[in-house]
Design an enzyme around this catalytic site. Structure first.
Site, PDB file in Angstrom:
ATOM      1  N   SER A   8      12.133  -1.607   6.374  1.00  0.00           N
ATOM      2  CA  SER A   8      12.356  -1.533   4.935  1.00  0.00           C
ATOM      3  C   SER A   8      11.696  -0.285   4.343  1.00  0.00           C
ATOM      4  O   SER A   8      12.025   0.814   4.765  1.00  0.00           O
ATOM      5  CB  SER A   8      11.848  -2.834   4.297  1.00  0.00           C
ATOM      6  OG  SER A   8      12.529  -3.052   3.114  1.00  0.00           O
ATOM      7  N   LYS A  22      12.087   3.626   5.769  1.00  0.00           N
ATOM      8  CA  LYS A  22      12.368   4.893   5.075  1.00  0.00           C
ATOM      9  C   LYS A  22      11.340   5.937   5.538  1.00  0.00           C
ATOM     10  O   LYS A  22      11.680   7.087   5.833  1.00  0.00           O
ATOM     11  CB  LYS A  22      12.260   4.710   3.554  1.00  0.00           C
ATOM     12  CG  LYS A  22      13.147   3.587   2.967  1.00  0.00           C
ATOM     13  CD  LYS A  22      12.942   3.445   1.458  1.00  0.00           C
ATOM     14  CE  LYS A  22      13.098   2.055   0.877  1.00  0.00           C
ATOM     15  NZ  LYS A  22      14.350   1.381   0.950  1.00  0.00           N
ATOM     16  N   HIS A  64      16.715 -10.087   5.744  1.00  0.00           N
ATOM     17  CA  HIS A  64      15.880  -8.891   5.735  1.00  0.00           C
ATOM     18  C   HIS A  64      14.536  -9.187   6.403  1.00  0.00           C
ATOM     19  O   HIS A  64      13.730  -9.946   5.873  1.00  0.00           O
ATOM     20  CB  HIS A  64      15.676  -8.543   4.247  1.00  0.00           C
ATOM     21  CG  HIS A  64      14.961  -7.265   4.004  1.00  0.00           C
ATOM     22  ND1 HIS A  64      15.534  -6.035   4.225  1.00  0.00           N
ATOM     23  CD2 HIS A  64      13.725  -7.020   3.507  1.00  0.00           C
ATOM     24  CE1 HIS A  64      14.679  -5.092   3.879  1.00  0.00           C
ATOM     25  NE2 HIS A  64      13.576  -5.658   3.439  1.00  0.00           N
ATOM     26  N   TRP A  94      21.170  -6.179  -0.211  1.00  0.00           N
ATOM     27  CA  TRP A  94      20.390  -5.227  -1.018  1.00  0.00           C
ATOM     28  C   TRP A  94      20.190  -3.905  -0.263  1.00  0.00           C
ATOM     29  O   TRP A  94      20.132  -2.838  -0.852  1.00  0.00           O
ATOM     30  CB  TRP A  94      19.037  -5.878  -1.366  1.00  0.00           C
ATOM     31  CG  TRP A  94      18.176  -5.148  -2.345  1.00  0.00           C
ATOM     32  CD1 TRP A  94      16.896  -4.710  -2.136  1.00  0.00           C
ATOM     33  CD2 TRP A  94      18.484  -4.790  -3.714  1.00  0.00           C
ATOM     34  NE1 TRP A  94      16.401  -4.117  -3.269  1.00  0.00           N
ATOM     35  CE2 TRP A  94      17.350  -4.152  -4.248  1.00  0.00           C
ATOM     36  CE3 TRP A  94      19.608  -4.956  -4.518  1.00  0.00           C
ATOM     37  CZ2 TRP A  94      17.303  -3.663  -5.552  1.00  0.00           C
ATOM     38  CZ3 TRP A  94      19.567  -4.467  -5.823  1.00  0.00           C
ATOM     39  CH2 TRP A  94      18.421  -3.830  -6.331  1.00  0.00           C
TER      40      TRP A  94
HETATM   41  C1  GTR Z   1      12.546  -3.885  -1.947  1.00  0.00           C
HETATM   42  C2  GTR Z   1      13.055  -2.503  -2.190  1.00  0.00           C
HETATM   43  C3  GTR Z   1      13.684  -1.982  -0.952  1.00  0.00           C
HETATM   44  C4  GTR Z   1      12.869  -2.243   0.298  1.00  0.00           C
HETATM   45  C5  GTR Z   1      12.102  -3.537   0.248  1.00  0.00           C
HETATM   46  C6  GTR Z   1      10.962  -3.681   1.252  1.00  0.00           C
HETATM   47  O1  GTR Z   1      12.036  -4.493  -3.060  1.00  0.00           O
HETATM   48  O2  GTR Z   1      13.965  -2.549  -3.229  1.00  0.00           O
HETATM   49  O3  GTR Z   1      14.023  -0.619  -1.086  1.00  0.00           O
HETATM   50  O4  GTR Z   1      12.072  -1.189   0.604  1.00  0.00           O
HETATM   51  O5  GTR Z   1      11.560  -3.795  -0.971  1.00  0.00           O
HETATM   52  O6  GTR Z   1      10.240  -2.747   1.558  1.00  0.00           O
HETATM   53  O7  GTR Z   1      10.793  -4.787   1.744  1.00  0.00           O
END
Ligand code: GTR
Length: 386
Positions: free
Chosen positions: A228, A232, A370, A319
């Site tokens: 996540s 990045k 996720h 998402w």
């Molecule tokens: C979310 C965010 C994502 C992702 C995620 C995470 O809230 O919108 O871009 O990075 O967190 O890191 O779990």
């Protein structure tokens, strides 16, 4: 800006039934220079297009990290301990990476578990963006997020650091604690100075500096892994630091592996509004204006070529736009193909449970939510094949 017109890509899209989805996106061409010229050789990629893309990503999205002349790093092994992890004999090392600038000194810890073997170990380095308990040095708490025992069993070292020790994940605190407070702006213009994601990537590179000094680790075989927001950071670390032999993006989504121009799931404005500290200020120019970006995220993946890149999505993770991650992975292929290490014929299936592995490019769509799980790790370990 040069747009993709390659028949190869069109072929991929037709085969996968995703043609109409990408046709309208008008993506920047990884093999098209900003002046409109097309390139077709490894040498042109390495000398012309690669540096052009790196600068664009640093200027417009992640921000520039400080120049090496602005700091000194030193390493201290604070603890070495032999341990039994079930039936595995391991050595645990805790290493502090000290950073010194004209503004002061601080450090973050890299926790390393090494398998007992004569040769230097290839290593998986995780940027941990979850709670500290996932990195339990005693191994009393075992976590699927960082399955040390599974990693060591395959002959790899497992290393990890907490992202927040490098830079707190909070817009108010990120400049007050951790590494960033030791620097003023890091680029010519404040608007292109590093965001917190770039700081985590930079932390990964400092861990790599340490690995290069440790005879127990094979620094030529280090994979950087992140989930996540950590994904990045892993992608930017792998794109900007060619010492990483493999890069794993687990569910990295918006501003990670997912194509911004799809405008599906999280969008640039969403991420800038909720996490204003993550990117260079310049990135805010692209709120509701993704089509104006001079790059898209497939060109970030291309910057990892010809090294190993693995993108993983989860089926219930709208998402993060799994399909946008899959398409970006496919669209990076022309650069991998310059090295004969990428997909020539694209996989037909975009289905949960299938692992695609073509040359140095890997992808899977895990059924479920996720997360980073043993399911994912097993596929990364296999893909590394070291
Ligand atoms: C979310 C965010 C994502 C992702 C995620 C995470 O809230 O919108 O871009 O990075 O967190 O890191 O779990």
């Amino acid at each position: 800006m040069h747009k993709i017109t390659l028949t190869y890509i069109t072929g991929i899209m037709l085969m996968t039934g995703l043609h109409t989805m990408t046709e309208a996106l008008n993506l920047p061409d990884p093999l098209g220079l900003e002046n409109g010229t097309s390139i077709s050789t490894q040498e042109q990629w390495e000398t012309l297009r690669r540096s052009e893309l790196l600068t664009l990503f640093a200027d417009e999205i992640y921000g520039h990290a400080p120049a090496p002349s602005k700091y000194i790093t030193t390493f201290k092994i604070v603890d070495t301990k032999e341990m039994m992890l079930g039936d595995i004999t391991a050595t645990r090392k805790r290493v502090n990476i000290y950073l010194e600038t004209e503004r002061g000194e601080t450090y973050f810890e890299v926790l390393i578990f090494l398998p007992a073997q004569a040769e230097p170990s290839p290593c998986f380095l995780l940027i941990c963006n979850r709670d500290q308990e996932h990195l339990d040095p005693t191994r009393m708490i075992k976590s699927d997020f960082w399955p040390v025992e599974t990693i060591l069993k395959q002959g790899y070292a497992a290393a990890a650091f907490m992202n927040r020790e490098v830079a707190p994940d909070d817009p108010d605190l990120t400049w007050r604690y951790g590494m960033k407070r030791l620097f003023k702006q890091t680029a010519q213009s404040e608007a292109s100075s590093w965001g917190t994601i770039a700081a985590w990537s930079w932390g990964a590179s400092r861990a790599m500096d340490y690995f290069e000094t440790d005879p127990d680790i094979d620094a030529s075989k280090v994979a950087i892994v992140g989930h996540s927001r950590g994904g990045k950071a892993a992608l930017w670390a792998g794109a900007s630091d060619e010492r990483f032999a493999m890069v794993v993006s687990n569910n990295s989504g918006c501003s990670g592996a997912a194509l911004a121009r799809r405008k599906s799931g999280e969008r640039v404005k969403d991420i800038n509004d909720r996490f204003p500290h993550w990117f260079a200020d310049n990135y805010k120019k692209y709120n509701d204006a993704e089509d104006d970006l001079p790059v898209d995220q497939h060109t970030l993946l291309a910057l990892i070529a010809p090294r190993k890149v693995y993108v993983a999505s989860a089926s219930d993770d709208a998402w993060a736009d799994p399909q946008g991650e899959y398409l970006a992975w496919q669209m990076a292929a022309p650069v991998y193909q310059l090295y004969d290490k990428g997909l020539g014929i694209a996989p037909k299936n975009f289905e949960p449970g299938i692992q695609h592995w073509i040359g140095n490019m890997g992808y899977h769509l895990r059924p479920g939510k996720h997360n980073l799980m043993v399911y994912d790790w097993k596929r990364y370990l296999k893909f590394a094949g070291w």
